[in-house]
Design a protein around this motif. Structure first.
Motif, PDB file in Angstrom:
ATOM      1  N   PRO A   1      18.089 -13.197 -40.270  1.00 36.32           N
ATOM      2  CA  PRO A   1      16.742 -12.632 -40.105  1.00 36.32           C
ATOM      3  C   PRO A   1      15.685 -13.744 -40.090  1.00 36.32           C
ATOM      4  O   PRO A   1      15.664 -14.589 -40.978  1.00 36.32           O
ATOM      5  CB  PRO A   1      16.581 -11.740 -41.334  1.00 36.32           C
ATOM      6  CG  PRO A   1      17.976 -11.367 -41.724  1.00 36.32           C
ATOM      7  CD  PRO A   1      18.818 -12.569 -41.394  1.00 36.32           C
TER       8      PRO A   1
ATOM      9  N   GLU B   1      12.403 -18.357 -49.511  1.00 36.27           N
ATOM     10  CA  GLU B   1      12.763 -17.269 -48.596  1.00 36.27           C
ATOM     11  C   GLU B   1      13.923 -17.625 -47.679  1.00 36.27           C
ATOM     12  O   GLU B   1      14.790 -16.788 -47.418  1.00 36.27           O
ATOM     13  CB  GLU B   1      11.538 -16.866 -47.761  1.00 36.27           C
ATOM     14  CG  GLU B   1      10.582 -16.014 -48.573  1.00 36.27           C
ATOM     15  CD  GLU B   1       9.190 -15.998 -47.982  1.00 36.27           C
ATOM     16  OE1 GLU B   1       8.881 -15.063 -47.244  1.00 36.27           O
ATOM     17  OE2 GLU B   1       8.421 -16.934 -48.263  1.00 36.27           O
ATOM     18  N   HIS B   2      13.931 -18.860 -47.184  1.00 39.00           N
ATOM     19  CA  HIS B   2      15.019 -19.224 -46.278  1.00 39.00           C
ATOM     20  C   HIS B   2      16.381 -19.131 -46.970  1.00 39.00           C
ATOM     21  O   HIS B   2      17.300 -18.461 -46.485  1.00 39.00           O
ATOM     22  CB  HIS B   2      14.822 -20.623 -45.695  1.00 39.00           C
ATOM     23  CG  HIS B   2      15.987 -21.043 -44.857  1.00 39.00           C
ATOM     24  ND1 HIS B   2      16.216 -20.526 -43.602  1.00 39.00           N
ATOM     25  CD2 HIS B   2      17.042 -21.873 -45.114  1.00 39.00           C
ATOM     26  CE1 HIS B   2      17.339 -21.032 -43.118  1.00 39.00           C
ATOM     27  NE2 HIS B   2      17.857 -21.847 -44.013  1.00 39.00           N
TER      28      HIS B   2
ATOM     29  N   THR C   1      17.471 -15.590 -47.802  1.00 43.63           N
ATOM     30  CA  THR C   1      17.798 -14.863 -46.567  1.00 43.63           C
ATOM     31  C   THR C   1      19.207 -15.218 -46.088  1.00 43.63           C
ATOM     32  O   THR C   1      19.987 -14.337 -45.694  1.00 43.63           O
ATOM     33  CB  THR C   1      16.778 -15.208 -45.461  1.00 43.63           C
ATOM     34  OG1 THR C   1      15.475 -14.846 -45.918  1.00 43.63           O
ATOM     35  CG2 THR C   1      17.084 -14.465 -44.167  1.00 43.63           C
TER      36      THR C   1
ATOM     37  N   ALA D   1      22.324 -12.803 -45.707  1.00 42.53           N
ATOM     38  CA  ALA D   1      22.865 -12.617 -44.358  1.00 42.53           C
ATOM     39  C   ALA D   1      24.378 -12.815 -44.341  1.00 42.53           C
ATOM     40  O   ALA D   1      25.056 -12.327 -43.442  1.00 42.53           O
ATOM     41  CB  ALA D   1      22.206 -13.588 -43.382  1.00 42.53           C
TER      42      ALA D   1
ATOM     43  N   ASP E   1      14.147  -6.900 -47.836  1.00 45.37           N
ATOM     44  CA  ASP E   1      13.404  -7.125 -46.591  1.00 45.37           C
ATOM     45  C   ASP E   1      12.921  -8.566 -46.583  1.00 45.37           C
ATOM     46  O   ASP E   1      11.782  -8.856 -46.930  1.00 45.37           O
ATOM     47  CB  ASP E   1      12.226  -6.146 -46.526  1.00 45.37           C
ATOM     48  CG  ASP E   1      11.521  -6.252 -45.179  1.00 45.37           C
ATOM     49  OD1 ASP E   1      12.168  -6.713 -44.214  1.00 45.37           O
ATOM     50  OD2 ASP E   1      10.334  -5.897 -45.115  1.00 45.37           O
ATOM     51  N   LEU E   2      13.810  -9.457 -46.195  1.00 44.62           N
ATOM     52  CA  LEU E   2      13.502 -10.890 -46.250  1.00 44.62           C
ATOM     53  C   LEU E   2      13.807 -11.546 -44.922  1.00 44.62           C
ATOM     54  O   LEU E   2      14.757 -11.177 -44.241  1.00 44.62           O
ATOM     55  CB  LEU E   2      14.360 -11.550 -47.336  1.00 44.62           C
ATOM     56  CG  LEU E   2      13.763 -11.592 -48.734  1.00 44.62           C
ATOM     57  CD1 LEU E   2      14.771 -12.123 -49.714  1.00 44.62           C
ATOM     58  CD2 LEU E   2      12.496 -12.439 -48.746  1.00 44.62           C
ATOM     59  N   ARG E   3      12.981 -12.521 -44.584  1.00 45.52           N
ATOM     60  CA  ARG E   3      13.202 -13.309 -43.375  1.00 45.52           C
ATOM     61  C   ARG E   3      13.108 -14.780 -43.752  1.00 45.52           C
ATOM     62  O   ARG E   3      12.384 -15.153 -44.665  1.00 45.52           O
ATOM     63  CB  ARG E   3      12.106 -13.039 -42.342  1.00 45.52           C
ATOM     64  CG  ARG E   3      12.060 -11.611 -41.826  1.00 45.52           C
ATOM     65  CD  ARG E   3      10.733 -11.336 -41.127  1.00 45.52           C
ATOM     66  NE  ARG E   3      10.528 -12.211 -39.986  1.00 45.52           N
ATOM     67  CZ  ARG E   3      11.056 -12.017 -38.784  1.00 45.52           C
ATOM     68  NH1 ARG E   3      11.839 -10.969 -38.574  1.00 45.52           N
ATOM     69  NH2 ARG E   3      10.825 -12.846 -37.790  1.00 45.52           N
ATOM     70  N   SER E   4      13.819 -15.596 -43.007  1.00 44.42           N
ATOM     71  CA  SER E   4      13.705 -17.041 -43.222  1.00 44.42           C
ATOM     72  C   SER E   4      12.266 -17.469 -42.971  1.00 44.42           C
ATOM     73  O   SER E   4      11.568 -16.893 -42.135  1.00 44.42           O
ATOM     74  CB  SER E   4      14.624 -17.783 -42.251  1.00 44.42           C
ATOM     75  OG  SER E   4      14.268 -19.146 -42.194  1.00 44.42           O
TER      76      SER E   4
END
Lengths: 355, 355
Positions: free
Chosen positions: B86, B193-194, B197, B201, B210-213
């Motif tokens: 993500p 966050e990275h 994530t 993943a 609900d996390l994104r790099s």
């Protein structure tokens, strides 16, 4: 030329002009060969995505100017197997390879980066042996390894050690690349030693031969040539993956001219010739890691040759052929038996992971 | 400080001054963590072999001058698993990472190389997806990918696709690196966050978040800061492997000063905090790929912070601590509960292959 020959040449020419199409759905070893599949992959995927004038030239290095400094920049990853072989290892190969990519661009190599991908369980002693060999190679080439990176992957996700080196050099005089009919084509020494050494080092073949990799830094040798015939060097290429045959094809294709080489004139050591015969491969396609192909103006051929032969790495240099008007884009080999055959780009990869 | 605390600090200080010794015989995943083992490997193997002033600084990039042009040069290999996650993939990660290494050196990134090691059988569609993502990332950062390389290894000798990028930039103003007591320490946004994530993943954990790099190019953001407080930026580092904790340790250690951070001030999104608690890891050690730590003179802290917050990638920037005289070389964390603890370099690697 007979009508049949003309038809064959026309067909080849048409095929070469068409936009390369990638027919495969997955990566094969041939995509790493430096031959036809590699070219198609580069054209259809990398050039398509990264499209810009510097990349599109697909030279051994990219050339650009920063605040008036004329720079060359290049990169190569090394995945050679085995890591250690007669005459060298992945370490000096990684240094020399990047030094040579800068040198053939007419640049003085200055600084290298070194990035390691190591497999969990890789012996530190082997890593030390490799870095020691990189240290010596950098010293011999007069470059410093100034920045680096280390990544580790789990067991089974690499093969001991992969190395990437990138390099920055300052351009002295970049060969213009404009081949002309009549130009002389030289090689700096006997071909195919690196590739055959690697094949034999794998021990899969029951052949014994006294062979060593030709891995070497070509920067001083090539600077000598440039100094001996100023303004007359058209183009230089180091003959790595795909060997001299691939380089000649790229020269011919880029220039839209023909390259005609004389089989008898190509220096090949007897041990390489013998091993290639047993392996069923043509030494013209076998990688060198310390040999370059040089195109010079006809009148400079003697000066270039004597400059090469005056250097220990160029003792066995030779003029192997000539640039001609046609057949455009093709390499022709005049065989020892008086015939002529087309030397095409390699299809498939008979020698994976030689660098 | 109690006598016991003083003894502890003295012991740590002594251990840090001693020459790093590699105790292992083989490479472990910890050598790729960016933490203690990586430092020891670099000191005991790479610096030992390649010894030169540019490398020995171990900055994010090497800085040198060519014909009057002030350049920065850097490299990183990327082995992230999974390749797609993500918020990004190995492609934009590889571009942004090298762009950021140049940017934290005060350089404007110009040109990148891209070298691929592909595993036989890797889907061409995935390669296209990666190169498309590199194209977009290069466009966003204003750099060109000007030279490259492709190698292919047999099935089982890689993990789909590894990428090396090297980069050349022109230095605008390289932060001097001389931290002073009283300097303010900032981060450009929420941390971890990275890394989190990537962990999620992999699907090995039954956590949904609900996390994104955070992968992003920091060159414009950091140029804004430099412009907002000219001459006041002491040092910038991007907080990748080993996270903010590792960067702060390197800052403190290099300067021979202390960094004291306020746990409450460190921006961590609730989803990252929650996942870290479940994973039993400290977000301070989790990699970011679009966050930097910046040290500025105390009087410039407000200007730097408002410059950061004025940029979309720095909206949640914060002042997280201060440089102090002692304890020399250490990072202290003032916890939310009023205590103080030492934040040491990471031992082992809880998060392998996050970049």
């Amino acid at each position: 030329m007979t009508i049949r020959e003309e038809q064959v040449l026309e067909r080849i020419d048409r095929a070469r002009r068409s936009r390369p199409r990638l027919r495969e759905d997955t990566i094969t070893l041939a995509h790493g060969s430096g031959g036809k599949a590699t070219h198609t992959l580069i054209e259809a995927v990398f050039k398509e995505a990264f499209d810009n004038p510097l990349l599109n030239r697909l030279d051994d290095s990219a050339g650009f100017t920063v605040n008036g400094a004329d720079l060359a920049f290049t990169t190569d990853s090394y995945v050679v197997s085995p890591l250690f072989f007669p005459g060298g290892d992945i370490g000096d190969l990684a240094v020399n390879g990047t030094v040579n990519d800068l040198a053939v661009s007419g640049a003085r190599p200055l600084h290298l980066s070194a990035a390691f991908i190591l497999e969990e369980g890789f012996p530190i002693a082997d890593l030390r042996r490799i870095t020691e060999s990189m240290r010596l190679a950098a010293g011999a080439a007069g470059v410093d390894i100034v920045t680096g990176d280390t990544k580790v992957v789990q067991r089974g996700k690499a093969d001991g050690c992969y190395i990437n080196t990138a390099g920055v050099g300052v351009v002295r005089s970049r060969p213009p690349g404009d081949l002309r009919p009549g130009d002389a084509v030289l090689v700096t020494g006997p071909i195919g030693e690196h590739g055959v050494t690697i094949m034999l080092a794998r021990g899969e073949l029951d052949i014994e031969a006294d062979l060593r990799s030709d891995t070497a830094p070509l920067n001083c040798l090539l600077a000598d040539v440039a100094g001996a015939c100023p303004g007359a060097v058209r183009r230089m290429r180091d003959a790595t993956r795909g060997g001299v045959a691939t380089v000649l094809n790229e020269l011919a294709s880029d220039a839209g001219l023909a390259v005609v080489v004389d089989e008898d004139a190509i220096p090949v050591r007897p041990a390489v010739r013998g091993a290639c015969e047993l392996l069923g491969i043509d030494p013209m396609y076998v990688a060198c890691e310390g040999r370059a192909v040089i195109v010079v103006a006809a009148e400079a051929a003697d000066a270039a040759l004597s400059a090469l032969r005056g250097h220990p790495l160029g003792e066995d240099a030779a003029v192997i052929g000539q640039v001609k008007d046609d057949p455009s884009g093709l390499v022709l080999l005049k065989t020892a038996f008086g015939g002529t055959r087309i030397v095409d780009l390699l299809v498939g990869d008979p020698l994976p992971r030689i660098c």
